[in-house]
Design a protein around this motif. Structure first.
Motif, PDB file in Angstrom:
ATOM      1  N   LYS A 117      38.316  26.962 -20.002  1.00  0.00           N
ATOM      2  CA  LYS A 117      39.115  27.998 -19.356  1.00  0.00           C
ATOM      3  C   LYS A 117      40.519  27.452 -19.153  1.00  0.00           C
ATOM      4  O   LYS A 117      40.718  26.466 -18.446  1.00  0.00           O
ATOM      5  N   ASN A 151      45.805  34.426 -13.349  1.00  0.00           N
ATOM      6  CA  ASN A 151      46.013  34.571 -11.898  1.00  0.00           C
ATOM      7  C   ASN A 151      46.996  35.700 -11.541  1.00  0.00           C
ATOM      8  O   ASN A 151      47.859  35.542 -10.674  1.00  0.00           O
ATOM      9  N   ASN A 176      32.222  25.686 -17.639  1.00  0.00           N
ATOM     10  CA  ASN A 176      33.443  25.573 -18.437  1.00  0.00           C
ATOM     11  C   ASN A 176      34.267  24.391 -17.945  1.00  0.00           C
ATOM     12  O   ASN A 176      34.182  24.016 -16.775  1.00  0.00           O
ATOM     13  N   ASP A 193      42.900  32.337 -17.763  1.00  0.00           N
ATOM     14  CA  ASP A 193      43.029  32.864 -16.390  1.00  0.00           C
ATOM     15  C   ASP A 193      44.508  32.913 -16.027  1.00  0.00           C
ATOM     16  O   ASP A 193      45.141  31.883 -15.832  1.00  0.00           O
ATOM     17  N   THR A 228      38.051  23.133 -17.052  1.00  0.00           N
ATOM     18  CA  THR A 228      39.246  23.829 -16.582  1.00  0.00           C
ATOM     19  C   THR A 228      40.475  23.088 -17.107  1.00  0.00           C
ATOM     20  O   THR A 228      40.628  21.898 -16.871  1.00  0.00           O
ATOM     21  N   LYS A 285      33.686  33.270  -5.988  1.00  0.00           N
ATOM     22  CA  LYS A 285      34.041  32.003  -5.352  1.00  0.00           C
ATOM     23  C   LYS A 285      33.395  32.020  -3.976  1.00  0.00           C
ATOM     24  O   LYS A 285      33.859  32.728  -3.074  1.00  0.00           O
TER      25      LYS A 285
END
Ligand code: OSB
Ligand code: MG
Length: 368
Positions: free
Chosen positions: A162, A195, A135, A193, A137, A268
Motif C-alpha cells: 500500500k 488520505n 500489506n 492511499d 506500507t 482502524k
C-alpha cells in the motif's frame, strides 16, 4: 463474567518513529498514548488484562481528552462495587475512541486469559486461524524511494503493498506508482492511499491510470476528502476498488451503503473505539458486500496485536495494514507477531499474547 473487585490503571508512554510517516493531513513522528491495565481479584486469584489507548487526532480524540476519559473510567470503576463496574467504566469512555479502545481491550484480554483462549477466539471465531494476510506500507517518498521500499518489502515476502500518496502532485504520485509497478513486477497487489488529498478530476485521472494493465492498482483508499460520498460513488466501477477510511468515521456504514460509495472500508480499531466495535462493523459491512480491511494507526505492540486478533476473527479477510511495527524506533515490549510470506502469524497463547509490557523497561532499539 467480571466480578466485584476490579481495578483500572493507566500509564503514559511516548515512542519515536524510526522515520516520520507523512500523510496528506499531517506528519506522524511519534506516538503518545497510555497502557491500560485491569486487575480482577477473585478468591485471592489475581488476573490482569492489558490494553492500549494511543490517540491520533484526525482519527481519535486528543491525548488530553483521552487521559481525562481514562481518569473518569478509573474513578467510575472504584465507585461501583458490583457487577456493573465494567458497564460504568465503558460508559465513561464511550465518546473517546482511543480511551474506549484501551479499556475495552484490557477487559477483553482479561476475559480471554481467564478462559485460556486466544483473543481472536473470544471475538467469536470457532476455528483456529494461523495467519492473516497483510500489506506492506510504503511512505510518501520520491519515486525512487517508493520503488526501493516496495521492492525490499516484496523481497521480505509481502505480496501486497500500500503506497501512501497525496503529499506530492498527482502527476508525481502517478509516476511513483508506475515506478513501483516496474520495480515489483506484475504479480504483486498494489494499493494507493491518498488520505483525501485529491479533487474529483485528479482522482478520476488516477483511477484511469490505475486501471491500466501496465499499472494495475487493485484498490484506491480515500482519494477524496472525508465529506465526499457522491464523488467516491462516481469513482467506483472503473476497474479499481474504492475504499473509505476517514469517510467511514465521518459518515458511518449506513450512509456509505446508501450512497453506494465504497467497495471496502478501512477499520482502524483505535478510531472506531475498540476491536469489539470494529468486529461488529466488520460483520455488518460483510453482510452489505463491502470488504472490511483492518489497519493500525501506527500503534504500539498491545494495540497492534489486538488488531491482528480482530483481523483473525474476520472470515476471508483481505490483506490488512498490520505490518507497521518497523515504523517505530522503540516499543513497549516484545512483539509476539512474526511476519512470514506476507502474513502475520496469529498468537495462539491466551489473551492478546503480549506479556511483560506493564513494568517496562520501554527502551528504544538504540539503547536510549
Ligand atoms: O494501512 C496501512 O498499511 C498502515 C496504516 C496507515 O496507512 C495509517 C496509519 C496511521 C494513520 C492513517 C493511516 C491511513 O490508513 O490513512
Ligand atoms: Mg488510510
Amino acid at each position: 463474567m467480571i466480578d466485584a473487585s476490579l481495578t483500572l490503571e493507566y500509564r503514559r508512554f511516548s515512542l519515536r518513529l524510526r522515520t516520520p510517516l507523512e500523510t496528506a493531513h499531517r506528519t506522524i513522528d511519534s506516538r503518545e498514548g497510555f497502557l491500560v491495565r485491569v486487575t480482577s481479584t477473585n478468591d485471592d486469584e489475581e488476573t490482569t488484562g492489558i490494553g492500549e489507548a494511543t490517540p491520533l487526532p484526525g482519527w481519535t480524540e486528543s491525548i488530553d481528552d483521552c487521559e481525562r476519559a481514562l481518569e473518569r473510567a478509573v474513578r467510575a470503576i472504584d465507585a461501583v462495587d458490583d457487577g456493573n463496574a465494567v458497564h460504568a467504566a465503558i460508559g465513561e469512555v464511550d465518546e473517546t475512541s482511543a480511551a474506549r479502545h484501551g479499556v475495552s481491550l484490557a477487559l477483553l484480554d482479561l476475559e480471554a486469559r481467564r478462559s485460556a483462549t486466544p483473543l481472536y477466539r473470544q471475538l467469536g471465531t470457532d476455528e483456529r486461524v494461523a495467519r492473516v494476510p497483510v500489506n506492506a506500507t510504503v511512505g510518501n517518498g520520491s519515486p525512487e524511494e517508493a520503488a526501493e521500499s516496495a521492492r525490499a518489502a516484496v523481497d521480505r515476502g509481502f505480496g501486497c503493498c500500500k503506497l501512501k500518496a497525496g503529499v506530492r502532485s498527482v502527476e508525481e504520485d502517478l509516476e511513483r506508482v508506475r515506478y513501483v509497478r516496474e520495480a515489483v513486477g506484475p504479480e504483486v497487489e498494489l494499493r494507493v492511499d491518498a488520505n483525501g488529498a485529491w479533487t474529483y478530476e485528479e482522482a478520476l485521472t488516477a483511477v484511469e491510470t490505475f486501471a491500466d494493465d501496465e499499472v494495475d492498482v487493485d484498490l484506491l483508499e480515500q482519494p477524496l476528502p472525508a465529506g465526499a460520498l457522491e464523488g467516491h460513488a462516481e469513482l467506483r466501477g472503473r476497474g479499481v476498488a474504492i475504499a473509505l477510511d476517514e469517510g467511514l468515521l465521518e459518515h458511518g456504514v449506513d450512509a456509505i451503503y446508501e450512497a453506494d460509495a465504497a467497495d471496502a472500508v478501512v477499520l482502524k480499531p483505535m478510531g472506531i473505539g475498540g476491536i469489539d466495535l470494529a468486529g461488529e462493523l466488520a460483520a455488518w459491512v460483510r453482510e452489505l458486500a463491502i470488504q472490511p480491511i483492518v489497519t493500525t494507526t501506527i500503534d504500539a505492540v498491545v494495540a497492534r496485536t489486538g488488531a491482528v486478533h480482530l483481523a483473525a476473527a474476520i472470515p476471508d479477510v483481505p490483506a490488512c495494514g498490520l505490518a507497521t511495527a518497523d515504523m517505530l524506533a522503540e516499543d513497549l515490549g516484545r512483539d509476539p507477531v512474526p511476519f512470514e510470506r506476507g502474513a502475520a502469524v496469529v498468537p495462539q497463547a491466551k489473551g492478546i499474547g503480549v506479556d511483560g509490557v506493564w513494568d517496562g523497561p520501554w527502551r528504544g532499539d538504540d539503547g536510549s
